[in-house]
Design a protein around this motif. Structure first.
Motif, PDB file in Angstrom:
ATOM      1  N   TYR A  23       0.834  -1.195   0.000  1.00  0.00           N
ATOM      2  CA  TYR A  23       0.000   0.000   0.000  1.00  0.00           C
ATOM      3  C   TYR A  23       0.872   1.250   0.000  1.00  0.00           C
ATOM      4  O   TYR A  23       2.095   1.163   0.114  1.00  0.00           O
ATOM      5  CB  TYR A  23      -0.965  -0.040   1.186  1.00  0.00           C
ATOM      6  CG  TYR A  23      -1.856  -1.262   1.156  1.00  0.00           C
ATOM      7  CD1 TYR A  23      -2.739  -1.462   0.101  1.00  0.00           C
ATOM      8  CD2 TYR A  23      -1.784  -2.239   2.146  1.00  0.00           C
ATOM      9  CE1 TYR A  23      -3.537  -2.598   0.028  1.00  0.00           C
ATOM     10  CE2 TYR A  23      -2.585  -3.381   2.088  1.00  0.00           C
ATOM     11  CZ  TYR A  23      -3.452  -3.550   1.030  1.00  0.00           C
ATOM     12  OH  TYR A  23      -4.228  -4.672   0.957  1.00  0.00           O
ATOM     13  N   ASP A  55      -6.183  -5.795   6.097  1.00  0.00           N
ATOM     14  CA  ASP A  55      -6.038  -6.831   5.076  1.00  0.00           C
ATOM     15  C   ASP A  55      -5.539  -8.091   5.779  1.00  0.00           C
ATOM     16  O   ASP A  55      -4.336  -8.328   5.880  1.00  0.00           O
ATOM     17  CB  ASP A  55      -5.043  -6.348   4.013  1.00  0.00           C
ATOM     18  CG  ASP A  55      -4.867  -7.335   2.869  1.00  0.00           C
ATOM     19  OD1 ASP A  55      -5.525  -8.391   2.889  1.00  0.00           O
ATOM     20  OD2 ASP A  55      -4.056  -7.052   1.962  1.00  0.00           O
ATOM     21  N   LEU A 120     -11.037  -7.678   4.122  1.00  0.00           N
ATOM     22  CA  LEU A 120     -10.390  -6.528   3.495  1.00  0.00           C
ATOM     23  C   LEU A 120     -11.313  -5.335   3.676  1.00  0.00           C
ATOM     24  O   LEU A 120     -12.447  -5.342   3.203  1.00  0.00           O
ATOM     25  CB  LEU A 120     -10.125  -6.779   2.010  1.00  0.00           C
ATOM     26  CG  LEU A 120      -9.436  -5.644   1.243  1.00  0.00           C
ATOM     27  CD1 LEU A 120      -8.084  -5.296   1.858  1.00  0.00           C
ATOM     28  CD2 LEU A 120      -9.254  -6.013  -0.228  1.00  0.00           C
ATOM     29  N   LEU A 169      -6.459   1.547  -2.276  1.00  0.00           N
ATOM     30  CA  LEU A 169      -5.733   0.284  -2.184  1.00  0.00           C
ATOM     31  C   LEU A 169      -4.529   0.223  -3.111  1.00  0.00           C
ATOM     32  O   LEU A 169      -3.622  -0.583  -2.899  1.00  0.00           O
ATOM     33  CB  LEU A 169      -6.667  -0.889  -2.489  1.00  0.00           C
ATOM     34  CG  LEU A 169      -7.717  -1.210  -1.424  1.00  0.00           C
ATOM     35  CD1 LEU A 169      -8.693  -2.253  -1.934  1.00  0.00           C
ATOM     36  CD2 LEU A 169      -7.079  -1.673  -0.133  1.00  0.00           C
ATOM     37  N   ALA A 313      -3.493 -11.710   2.682  1.00  0.00           N
ATOM     38  CA  ALA A 313      -2.577 -10.634   3.084  1.00  0.00           C
ATOM     39  C   ALA A 313      -1.168 -10.904   2.601  1.00  0.00           C
ATOM     40  O   ALA A 313      -0.922 -11.122   1.434  1.00  0.00           O
ATOM     41  CB  ALA A 313      -2.641 -10.440   4.585  1.00  0.00           C
TER      42      ALA A 313
END
Length: 326
Positions: A23, A55, A120, A169, A313
């Protein structure tokens, strides 16, 4: 390090992931690994708000107790991209592709996240400073009315918030671009509210459309005809379509499809039913039609969903071994 970041880092024993660039580099990524969750928690904090991304893989049903005793956070708006759960009191279902609001003045706010599936979620925690700046510009509002405004418009703005969440995201946003996305997220409610004031739906029509929504939620897997819904709402076909779109910001067909696909996703993750059986259970006789709609709303083919359990993740990240060893 900002105040909220320090608090949440200590509360959940988060470990900084120095090499994680999943991210935006404007914020920080942390690894969370406890009895309930495993994955990434990313956040970016300013004096006015906290933007975060959860996440993770949820190992088991988990009750989350939010703690905001310092009064700094005022209103929280979360968009659940993928996940299921329930707000405890008053009870409300939390599901994929929905906005979940928390007013932090509630005593001991808590909710449950259902386990054995990925979660998420993109969230914005608006601080008192941000909310006060809004109230200063709108003398007819107070904090209670503002929360009500945001709550009443949440279903209408869901599709646009989904688009904003996808942009958040991405790992390319700068601090300035994040500020713009947060502003856009909040202003969606304000603009929608102002628009709806001008075309205020009659109370009778509002209740009728809500009843149609309730019926669909309970009978999503049946063949629901337009004529039946017209009879439930006591409206003509044209009026029903227009009022439903006005209320939910989507067509009746899309509303039914989203409900079916959300249930199907849960069945894929929680059961060993074949995709053909799941398709039939949620109302589709055509496997190809089911797969097409699943990909449209979830961005992934249904036969790939179970892979999320092993790729949740950071498990699929090439830097996983390095981060794990730190």
């Amino acid at each position: 390090m900002k105040k909220y970041e320090e608090k949440v880092k200590e509360l959940y024993d988060l470990k900084l992931l120095e090499f994680c660039h999943k991210y935006s580099n404007a914020g920080r990524s942390y690894r969370i690994n406890n009895e309930n969750f495993y994955g990434i928690y990313w956040l970016y904090e300013t004096d006015s708000y906290v933007l975060d991304i959860t996440d993770v893989y949820v190992k088991k049903d988990a009750v989350v107790h939010e703690k905001f005793n310092d009064g700094e956070i005022s209103i929280i708006s979360n968009y659940i991209i993928n996940g299921e759960g329930a707000w405890i009191e008053p009870y409300q279902c939390l599901s994929s592709n929905s906005i979940f609001l928390i007013k932090t003045e509630i005593k001991s706010p808590h909710y449950i996240i259902y386990g054995q599936r990925p979660l998420l979620c993109v969230g914005i925690k608006f601080k008192k400073k941000y909310i006060n700046s809004i109230l200063e510009k709108n003398s007819d509002l107070n904090e209670k009315k503002l929360y009500k405004l945001i709550f009443e418009t949440r279903e209408i703005i869901t599709k646009r918030v989904n688009d904003i969440s996808k942009e958040i995201l991405s790992n390319s946003l700068t601090k300035e671009e994040i500020d713009e996305k947060v502003k856009e997220w909040f202003e969606l409610s304000m603009k929608t509210y102002e628009t709806n004031k001008e075309i205020q739906m009659a109370e009778y029509d509002e209740k009728a459309i809500q009843n149609v929504g309730y019926y669909i939620q309970e009978n999503y897997n049946k063949q629901i005809t337009q004529k039946l819904l017209e009879n439930i709402a006591l409206m003509s076909g044209t009026k029903l379509k227009n009022k439903f779109k006005e209320k939910f910001n989507m067509s009746i067909t899309e509303y039914i499809q989203r409900k079916r696909i959300n249930v199907a996703e849960n069945l894929i993750l929680k059961t060993n039913l074949s995709l053909a059986n799941i398709a039939k259970n949620v109302g589709y006789n055509s496997n190809s039609r089911f797969s097409l709609l699943f990909k449209r709303y979830k961005g992934i083919n249904p036969n790939k969903v179970k892979d999320l359990k092993t790729k949740a993740a950071c498990l699929s990240c090439p830097m996983y071994k390095i981060c794990k060893g730190r």
